[in-house]
Design a protein around this motif. Structure first.
Motif, PDB file in Angstrom:
ATOM      1  N   GLY A   1       0.806  -1.220   0.000  1.00 43.62           N
ATOM      2  CA  GLY A   1       0.000   0.000   0.000  1.00 43.62           C
ATOM      3  C   GLY A   1       0.837   1.267   0.000  1.00 43.62           C
ATOM      4  N   ILE A   2       2.082   1.172  -0.511  1.00 40.72           N
ATOM      5  CA  ILE A   2       2.936   2.362  -0.662  1.00 40.72           C
ATOM      6  C   ILE A   2       2.932   2.727  -2.145  1.00 40.72           C
ATOM      7  N   GLN A   3       2.714   4.019  -2.444  1.00 39.93           N
ATOM      8  CA  GLN A   3       2.755   4.449  -3.855  1.00 39.93           C
ATOM      9  C   GLN A   3       4.206   4.633  -4.283  1.00 39.93           C
ATOM     10  N   THR A   4       4.462   4.554  -5.587  1.00 40.58           N
ATOM     11  CA  THR A   4       5.833   4.818  -6.056  1.00 40.58           C
ATOM     12  C   THR A   4       5.825   5.879  -7.154  1.00 40.58           C
ATOM     13  N   ARG A   5       6.907   6.613  -7.206  1.00 36.95           N
ATOM     14  CA  ARG A   5       7.231   7.505  -8.323  1.00 36.95           C
ATOM     15  C   ARG A   5       8.589   7.009  -8.810  1.00 36.95           C
ATOM     16  N   GLU A   6       8.780   6.884 -10.101  1.00 32.86           N
ATOM     17  CA  GLU A   6      10.036   6.303 -10.591  1.00 32.86           C
ATOM     18  C   GLU A   6      10.670   7.171 -11.666  1.00 32.86           C
ATOM     19  N   HIS A   7      11.981   7.166 -11.666  1.00 29.86           N
ATOM     20  CA  HIS A   7      12.704   7.842 -12.750  1.00 29.86           C
ATOM     21  C   HIS A   7      13.934   6.996 -13.086  1.00 29.86           C
ATOM     22  N   ALA A   8      14.090   6.647 -14.350  1.00 32.52           N
ATOM     23  CA  ALA A   8      15.275   5.884 -14.777  1.00 32.52           C
ATOM     24  C   ALA A   8      16.174   6.813 -15.594  1.00 32.52           C
ATOM     25  N   CYS A   9      17.369   7.066 -15.095  1.00 31.77           N
ATOM     26  CA  CYS A   9      18.322   7.941 -15.796  1.00 31.77           C
ATOM     27  C   CYS A   9      19.211   7.102 -16.719  1.00 31.77           C
ATOM     28  N   PRO A  10      19.669   7.658 -17.813  1.00 33.50           N
ATOM     29  CA  PRO A  10      20.670   6.947 -18.611  1.00 33.50           C
ATOM     30  C   PRO A  10      22.017   6.949 -17.881  1.00 33.50           C
ATOM     31  N   MET A  11      22.901   6.039 -18.232  1.00 33.43           N
ATOM     32  CA  MET A  11      24.227   5.997 -17.586  1.00 33.43           C
ATOM     33  C   MET A  11      25.077   7.214 -17.981  1.00 33.43           C
ATOM     34  N   SER A  12      24.568   8.020 -18.931  1.00 38.99           N
ATOM     35  CA  SER A  12      25.297   9.237 -19.317  1.00 38.99           C
ATOM     36  C   SER A  12      24.899  10.433 -18.427  1.00 38.99           C
ATOM     37  N   ALA A  13      24.012  10.211 -17.446  1.00 40.41           N
ATOM     38  CA  ALA A  13      23.553  11.318 -16.594  1.00 40.41           C
ATOM     39  C   ALA A  13      24.730  11.923 -15.822  1.00 40.41           C
ATOM     40  N   THR A  14      24.685  13.248 -15.645  1.00 43.00           N
ATOM     41  CA  THR A  14      25.756  13.945 -14.920  1.00 43.00           C
ATOM     42  C   THR A  14      25.332  14.185 -13.467  1.00 43.00           C
ATOM     43  N   GLN A  15      26.294  14.642 -12.667  1.00 44.28           N
ATOM     44  CA  GLN A  15      26.008  15.006 -11.272  1.00 44.28           C
ATOM     45  C   GLN A  15      24.836  16.001 -11.212  1.00 44.28           C
ATOM     46  N   ALA A  16      24.897  17.013 -12.096  1.00 49.98           N
ATOM     47  CA  ALA A  16      23.855  18.052 -12.097  1.00 49.98           C
ATOM     48  C   ALA A  16      22.493  17.450 -12.464  1.00 49.98           C
ATOM     49  N   ASP A  17      22.478  16.516 -13.428  1.00 52.72           N
ATOM     50  CA  ASP A  17      21.206  15.889 -13.823  1.00 52.72           C
ATOM     51  C   ASP A  17      20.578  15.176 -12.623  1.00 52.72           C
ATOM     52  N   VAL A  18      21.402  14.390 -11.936  1.00 52.56           N
ATOM     53  CA  VAL A  18      20.883  13.571 -10.826  1.00 52.56           C
ATOM     54  C   VAL A  18      20.434  14.483  -9.682  1.00 52.56           C
ATOM     55  N   GLU A  19      21.239  15.501  -9.383  1.00 49.87           N
ATOM     56  CA  GLU A  19      20.891  16.411  -8.279  1.00 49.87           C
ATOM     57  C   GLU A  19      19.601  17.180  -8.592  1.00 49.87           C
ATOM     58  N   ARG A  20      19.388  17.497  -9.885  1.00 46.85           N
ATOM     59  CA  ARG A  20      18.173  18.232 -10.265  1.00 46.85           C
ATOM     60  C   ARG A  20      16.928  17.382  -9.950  1.00 46.85           C
ATOM     61  N   ILE A  21      17.008  16.090 -10.254  1.00 49.18           N
ATOM     62  CA  ILE A  21      15.853  15.207  -9.974  1.00 49.18           C
ATOM     63  C   ILE A  21      15.616  15.141  -8.457  1.00 49.18           C
ATOM     64  N   ILE A  22      16.698  14.983  -7.711  1.00 48.84           N
ATOM     65  CA  ILE A  22      16.571  14.870  -6.249  1.00 48.84           C
ATOM     66  C   ILE A  22      15.997  16.166  -5.658  1.00 48.84           C
ATOM     67  N   GLN A  23      16.474  17.304  -6.150  1.00 51.86           N
ATOM     68  CA  GLN A  23      15.962  18.580  -5.617  1.00 51.86           C
ATOM     69  C   GLN A  23      14.465  18.721  -5.905  1.00 51.86           C
TER      70      GLN A  23
END
Ligand code: NAD
Length: 294
Positions: A68-90
């Motif tokens: 009964g827990i909902q999920t939100r998912e995002h799959a990044c390509p292995m070419s993702a940069t630090q900034a890309d990943v941090e943007r999703i987290i923010q």
């Protein structure tokens, strides 16, 4: 000794700690907890495009949905940069509908896992890896603990053993397993020794392992711990996951060790299923924390 430890089989000494059965009981506890909440927790999962990560994300989604827990998912390509990943987290930090975040490893080359851990809102850090949560663990004030370390402690708890004054030996000193486990064992007043690659190089691993009443092994080295080293009656928790000849094995020589141990976890089917469930439990804990402090 509690109910979910399977009976000893003929000719062996150890009771096998059945991680799947314990995870099943944890699932019931978590479902009961969720039913009492006023809305549904949401787990956000960030994965990177590797086959293993895809499989793991799907398993997490199914596990969450079953509870009964909902999920939100995002799959990044292995070419993702630090900034890309941090943007999703923010974005997820700012989204009040998301209560917990799980970021898969390995991360793309050039992305620093420590900086990613620090980017997560500590109240949504369900892996217990944010520096603030690590510091709280150091002072025995953790609100959300490392999932694997909590799973190890739950398995030990299932044996019913009192830890105070016992010799606990942890093999492995990683930030995600060895160190948090050793802190939690210290909190229980076990006399705790942490061994690592340096201990082995010095030829002293065997002598430490031989006196362990409680042995936790998280090295990622198949068969590192010889069965003959196990102290008779010891509790042996094998965290290691290694693929050898197409089979998944732990870090302990299981067949030989179970003739000496009092309790032992199998690999697979020991620590793994309990850890998966701790991710879900921590999501619920994070949800509750956010209701309290806004
Ligand atoms: P890691 O590589 O970050 O750390 C390994 C640790 O083992 C280090 O402290 C290192 O010093 C020690 N080590 C390596 N070789 C050694 C040797 N010869 N003698 C003594 N110590 C040695 O690994 P990690 O992330 O802590 O994971 C450890 C293992 O646990 C891996 O197999 C991993 O797949 C597994 N794991 C399982 C779960 C689970 O839920 N079952 C969760 C996390 C990790």
């Amino acid at each position: 000794m509690r109910g979910d430890v399977s009976a000893k089989s003929a000719g062996t000494r150890a009771v096998i700690l059945d991680g799947k059965a314990i995870a099943g009981r944890l699932a019931q506890e978590i479902s009961r907890d969720i039913a009492a909440l006023r809305s549904t927790p949401m787990l956000a999962i960030l994965s990177f495009a590797t086959p293993a990560s895809e499989v793991y994300r799907k398993a997490q989604r199914e596990q969450a949905q079953a509870l009964g827990i909902q999920t939100r998912e995002h799959a990044c390509p292995m070419s993702a940069t630090q900034a890309d990943v941090e943007r999703i987290i923010q974005g997820w930090n700012a989204d009040a509908a998301i209560h917990g975040m799980f970021v898969h490893q390995p991360m793309p080359p050039g992305v620093d896992p420590q900086r990613i851990s620090a980017a997560i809102d500590p109240r949504k850090d369900i892996e217990g890896i944010h520096p603030q949560n690590s510091a709280r663990r150091f002072f025995a004030k953790a609100r959300i603990g490392s999932c694997t370390a909590l799973a190890v402690m739950r398995l030990i708890e299932e044996t019913g053993a009192a830890l105070e004054g016992k010799d606990a030996v942890v093999v492995g000193h990683s930030e995600i397993v060895g160190r948090p486990v050793s802190m939690l064992l210290l909190d229980k007043l076990a006399t705790t020794t942490v061994c690592h690659v340096g201990t082995d190089k010095a030829g002293r691993l065997e002598e430490h392992v031989r006196r362990a009443d409680i042995l936790v092994v998280a090295a990622g080295r198949p068969q590192l711990i010889k069965g003959a080293w196990i102290k008779p009656g010891a509790i042996v928790i094998d965290v290691g996951i290694n693929v050898v000849g197409g089979r998944v094995v732990g870090d302990v020589e299981f067949e030989a060790a179970k003739t000496r141990a009092g309790f032992i976890t199998p690999v697979p089917g020991g620590v793994g299923p309990v850890t998966v469930m701790m991710v879900m439990k921590n999501t619920v804990e994070a949800f509750k924390l956010q209701q309290v402090v806004g």
